[in-house]
Scaffold this motif. Structure first.
Motif, mmCIF file in Angstrom:
data_model
loop_
_atom_site.group_PDB
_atom_site.id
_atom_site.type_symbol
_atom_site.label_atom_id
_atom_site.label_comp_id
_atom_site.label_asym_id
_atom_site.label_seq_id
_atom_site.Cartn_x
_atom_site.Cartn_y
_atom_site.Cartn_z
ATOM 1 N N PRO A 281 32.429 90.687 90.694
ATOM 2 C CA PRO A 281 32.506 91.306 92.087
ATOM 3 C C PRO A 281 33.791 91.044 92.909
ATOM 4 C CG PRO A 281 30.785 89.597 92.035
ATOM 5 C CD PRO A 281 31.116 89.900 90.829
ATOM 6 N N SER A 282 34.045 91.981 93.704
ATOM 7 C CA SER A 282 35.052 91.743 94.740
ATOM 8 C C SER A 282 34.856 91.032 96.119
ATOM 9 C CB SER A 282 36.105 93.010 95.053
ATOM 10 O OG SER A 282 35.150 93.881 95.449
ATOM 11 N N VAL A 283 33.746 91.028 96.289
ATOM 12 C CA VAL A 283 33.109 90.527 97.539
ATOM 13 C C VAL A 283 33.131 88.981 97.524
ATOM 14 C CG1 VAL A 283 30.798 90.416 97.065
ATOM 15 C CG2 VAL A 283 31.229 90.446 99.135
ATOM 16 N N ARG A 284 33.668 88.337 98.496
ATOM 17 C CA ARG A 284 33.769 86.969 98.931
ATOM 18 C C ARG A 284 32.375 86.292 99.443
ATOM 19 N NH1 ARG A 284 39.867 85.386 100.902
ATOM 20 N NH2 ARG A 284 40.888 86.486 99.589
ATOM 21 N N PRO A 285 31.996 85.222 98.991
ATOM 22 C CA PRO A 285 32.718 84.332 98.263
ATOM 23 C C PRO A 285 32.348 84.350 96.663
ATOM 24 C CG PRO A 285 30.888 83.286 99.264
ATOM 25 C CD PRO A 285 30.749 84.517 99.865
ATOM 26 N N ASP A 286 31.282 85.387 96.536
ATOM 27 C CA ASP A 286 30.711 85.777 95.126
ATOM 28 C C ASP A 286 31.907 85.803 94.152
ATOM 29 O OD1 ASP A 286 28.880 86.162 97.017
ATOM 30 O OD2 ASP A 286 27.814 87.893 95.771
ATOM 31 N N ARG A 287 32.884 86.526 94.294
ATOM 32 C CA ARG A 287 34.075 86.451 93.104
ATOM 33 C C ARG A 287 34.395 85.315 92.498
ATOM 34 N NH1 ARG A 287 37.551 89.872 91.342
ATOM 35 N NH2 ARG A 287 39.761 89.637 90.879
ATOM 36 N N TYR A 288 34.309 84.093 93.538
ATOM 37 C CA TYR A 288 34.883 82.887 93.025
ATOM 38 C C TYR A 288 33.725 81.856 92.768
ATOM 39 C CZ TYR A 288 38.955 85.205 94.943
ATOM 40 O OH TYR A 288 39.974 86.066 95.243
ATOM 41 N N GLU A 289 32.457 82.195 92.917
ATOM 42 C CA GLU A 289 31.460 81.232 92.689
ATOM 43 C C GLU A 289 30.307 81.649 91.600
ATOM 44 O OE1 GLU A 289 31.475 79.612 97.141
ATOM 45 O OE2 GLU A 289 29.650 80.537 96.406
ATOM 46 N N ALA A 290 30.965 81.986 90.571
ATOM 47 C CA ALA A 290 30.081 82.318 89.023
ATOM 48 C C ALA A 290 29.013 80.842 89.019
ATOM 49 C CB ALA A 290 30.773 82.609 87.960
ATOM 50 N N GLY A 291 27.838 81.476 88.502
ATOM 51 C CA GLY A 291 26.612 80.589 88.281
ATOM 52 C C GLY A 291 26.157 79.894 89.599
ATOM 53 N N THR A 292 25.134 79.238 89.144
ATOM 54 C CA THR A 292 24.026 78.455 90.174
ATOM 55 C C THR A 292 25.063 77.477 90.847
ATOM 56 O OG1 THR A 292 22.162 78.854 88.801
ATOM 57 C CG2 THR A 292 21.894 77.218 90.637
ATOM 58 N N PRO A 293 25.018 77.635 92.037
ATOM 59 C CA PRO A 293 25.782 76.602 92.959
ATOM 60 C C PRO A 293 24.891 75.301 93.144
ATOM 61 C CG PRO A 293 24.581 78.066 94.406
ATOM 62 C CD PRO A 293 24.431 78.500 92.935
ATOM 63 N N ASN A 294 25.732 74.475 93.737
ATOM 64 C CA ASN A 294 25.159 73.247 94.022
ATOM 65 C C ASN A 294 24.578 72.989 95.508
ATOM 66 O OD1 ASN A 294 24.615 70.350 94.118
ATOM 67 N ND2 ASN A 294 26.542 69.658 93.964
ATOM 68 N N THR A 295 23.383 73.588 95.472
ATOM 69 C CA THR A 295 22.894 73.563 97.060
ATOM 70 C C THR A 295 22.578 72.468 97.375
ATOM 71 O OG1 THR A 295 21.886 75.899 96.255
ATOM 72 C CG2 THR A 295 21.083 75.009 98.176
ATOM 73 N N VAL A 296 21.797 71.462 96.543
ATOM 74 C CA VAL A 296 21.564 70.191 97.320
ATOM 75 C C VAL A 296 22.915 69.590 97.608
ATOM 76 C CG1 VAL A 296 20.706 68.100 96.596
ATOM 77 C CG2 VAL A 296 19.554 70.144 95.622
ATOM 78 N N GLY A 297 23.901 69.569 96.913
ATOM 79 C CA GLY A 297 25.130 68.903 97.416
ATOM 80 C C GLY A 297 25.857 69.547 98.827
ATOM 81 N N VAL A 298 25.702 70.932 98.614
ATOM 82 C CA VAL A 298 26.201 71.469 99.938
ATOM 83 C C VAL A 298 25.361 70.910 101.248
ATOM 84 C CG1 VAL A 298 26.755 73.647 100.821
ATOM 85 C CG2 VAL A 298 27.377 73.149 98.659
ATOM 86 N N ALA A 299 24.224 70.752 101.029
ATOM 87 C CA ALA A 299 23.470 70.626 102.063
ATOM 88 C C ALA A 299 23.592 69.162 102.600
ATOM 89 C CB ALA A 299 21.781 70.295 101.579
ATOM 90 N N GLY A 300 24.155 68.194 101.570
ATOM 91 C CA GLY A 300 24.504 66.986 102.101
ATOM 92 C C GLY A 300 26.068 67.011 102.654
ATOM 93 N N LEU A 301 26.880 67.904 102.028
ATOM 94 C CA LEU A 301 28.279 68.226 102.597
ATOM 95 C C LEU A 301 28.319 68.658 104.013
ATOM 96 C CD1 LEU A 301 31.372 68.361 102.358
ATOM 97 C CD2 LEU A 301 31.102 70.665 101.221
ATOM 98 N N ALA A 302 27.277 69.731 104.260
ATOM 99 C CA ALA A 302 27.082 70.074 105.683
ATOM 100 C C ALA A 302 26.999 68.877 106.444
ATOM 101 C CB ALA A 302 26.037 71.249 105.712
ATOM 102 N N GLU A 303 26.218 68.262 106.313
ATOM 103 C CA GLU A 303 25.724 66.921 107.271
ATOM 104 C C GLU A 303 27.054 66.135 107.175
ATOM 105 O OE1 GLU A 303 23.088 66.624 109.080
ATOM 106 O OE2 GLU A 303 22.315 68.440 108.257
#
Length: 390
Positions: A241-263
């Motif tokens: 897909p051309s839509v962001r951020p999907d275009r550059y984030e193939a596969g299951t993301p590191n949701t748990v890690g991003v939760a920590g990163l956000a904090e």
């Protein structure tokens, strides 16, 4: 937590983390660790919100207008590869600096072999100071990209990114910034600094976990994806897909890690980048002041009093850096890093290519007492080894 450890390896990964970082990760793992963007049930929707909150906080920190212009990556290296391999085409010319980490140099050298791009590495002085005029002189008709570290991971020197941004814009060239040592430590405003691509880690100055990071991609810039696959959007199409951020984030993301990163980003925003940098710089100056009185010890990078990030690399005459780091760890419980720090270019610049160096990097949680202990330990080792070789 190992309370007896004096941790001075924050340039590699910050430690310890603010408690809210690991608390958020545990909470998401327990309550909403479903696949974001792949379902409309409650857990999946909440996981999507975790990712968007992370993007929003990063956008606030880096002054990015649209959070969706941030693609999450595994680390800075992943982001740099996405930027370099996604932008460059056969025949393009790139300007980089003599301070670059292998995460910039190796992708560039690979594309030299694969695509026939050309690269000019503009030299800094031995202290890591870059002259923008030298970069300007290296521009060619086919120059597509200027790639520069914001701060050397060996010398701690700071590159004038805003001036490079002005130069790049005047010449229609894209600017890629490696913010591995500056994100969360130095002010970054992608618009005012003319940054088209910003690669950053989650696990260093942003106080998040390992396995997290990101790449800001200017809204008028389209990169070829580094990976192709499931995104949860446009699944009926064989094309990414051309839509962001999907275009550059193939596969299951590191949701748990991003939760920590956000904090972690929330912590940085609360403390402020300016206050964090001022604290780390004071610790660095105190460390440099103590080390300078040890016979045979040479500190790399800008002299004491000049601005640098939280890095002090040094060489002790007649002592292998790896041996010194080992003794600091085993005898004094002090964690530092020795060797080439994945930047042979930086060591060539500093004149330490034959030996490597010891790198001590204080962080937000480092105390002045620990700095005193580090100086005392190096002095004791120097005296002991000096007596051994007499």
């Amino acid at each position: 937590m190992n309370k007896s450890l004096i941790y001075l390896d924050n340039a590699a990964t910050t430690w310890p983390k603010p408690p809210q970082v690991w608390e958020a990760m545990e909470r998401v793992m327990r309550e909403s660790a479903a696949n974001p963007g792949r379902g409309n049930h409650g857990m999946a929707v909440h996981a999507s919100r975790v990712l968007f909150e992370g993007r929003k906080r990063l956008a606030k920190l880096f002054r990015i207008a649209n959070p969706n212009d941030i693609a999450f990556t595994m680390n800075t290296t992943h982001g740099l590869n996405l930027a370099i391999q996604g932008l460059l085409k056969p025949g393009d010319h790139v300007i980089a600096t003599s301070l670059e980490h292998n995460s910039v140099r190796r992708p560039l050298e690979a594309l030299k072999r694969k695509l026939g791009i050309t690269v000019t590495y503009v030299a800094t002085d031995s202290k890591g100071n870059l002259r923008v005029d030298d970069v300007a002189a290296a521009i060619q008709k086919n120059t597509k990209l200027i790639a520069a570290t914001h701060s050397s991971n060996l010398l701690g020197s700071i590159v004038p990114i805003a001036q490079l941004g002005e130069l790049a814009k005047r010449n229609g060239i894209r600017l890629l910034v490696d913010a591995a040592q500056s994100a969360g430590v130095l002010p970054i405003n992608v618009g005012e600094m003319g940054i088209d691509l910003l690669a950053f880690p989650g696990h260093k100055g942003l106080m998040g976990p390992q396995g997290t990071g990101g790449l800001y991609i200017a809204p008028d810039l389209d990169l070829e994806p580094l990976m192709y696959g499931g995104t949860g959007s446009k699944s009926e199409s064989p094309e990414q897909p051309s839509v962001r951020p999907d275009r550059y984030e193939a596969g299951t993301p590191n949701t748990v890690g991003v939760a920590g990163l956000a904090e972690g980003v929330g912590f940085v925003l609360g403390e402020t980048v300016q206050a964090i940098h001022a604290k780390e710089q004071q610790l660095v100056f105190e460390l440099m002041e103590g080390l300078l009185h040890i016979p045979g010890l040479t500190i790399l990078g800008p002299p004491i009093g000049e601005e640098r990030t939280g890095i002090v690399s040094f060489v002790l005459s007649g002592v292998d850096p790896s041996e010194l780091a080992y003794l600091l760890d085993q005898q004094f419980g002090i964690a530092v890093r020795a060797g080439f720090h994945c930047t042979p270019l930086g060591h060539e610049t500093a004149g330490s290519y034959e030996t490597g160096a010891v790198r001590a990097s204080p962080g937000y949680y480092t105390t002045r007492t620990e700095i005193v202990s580090m100086v005392s330990a190096v002095r004791e080792i120097q005296q002991s080894l000096s007596n051994r070789y007499q």
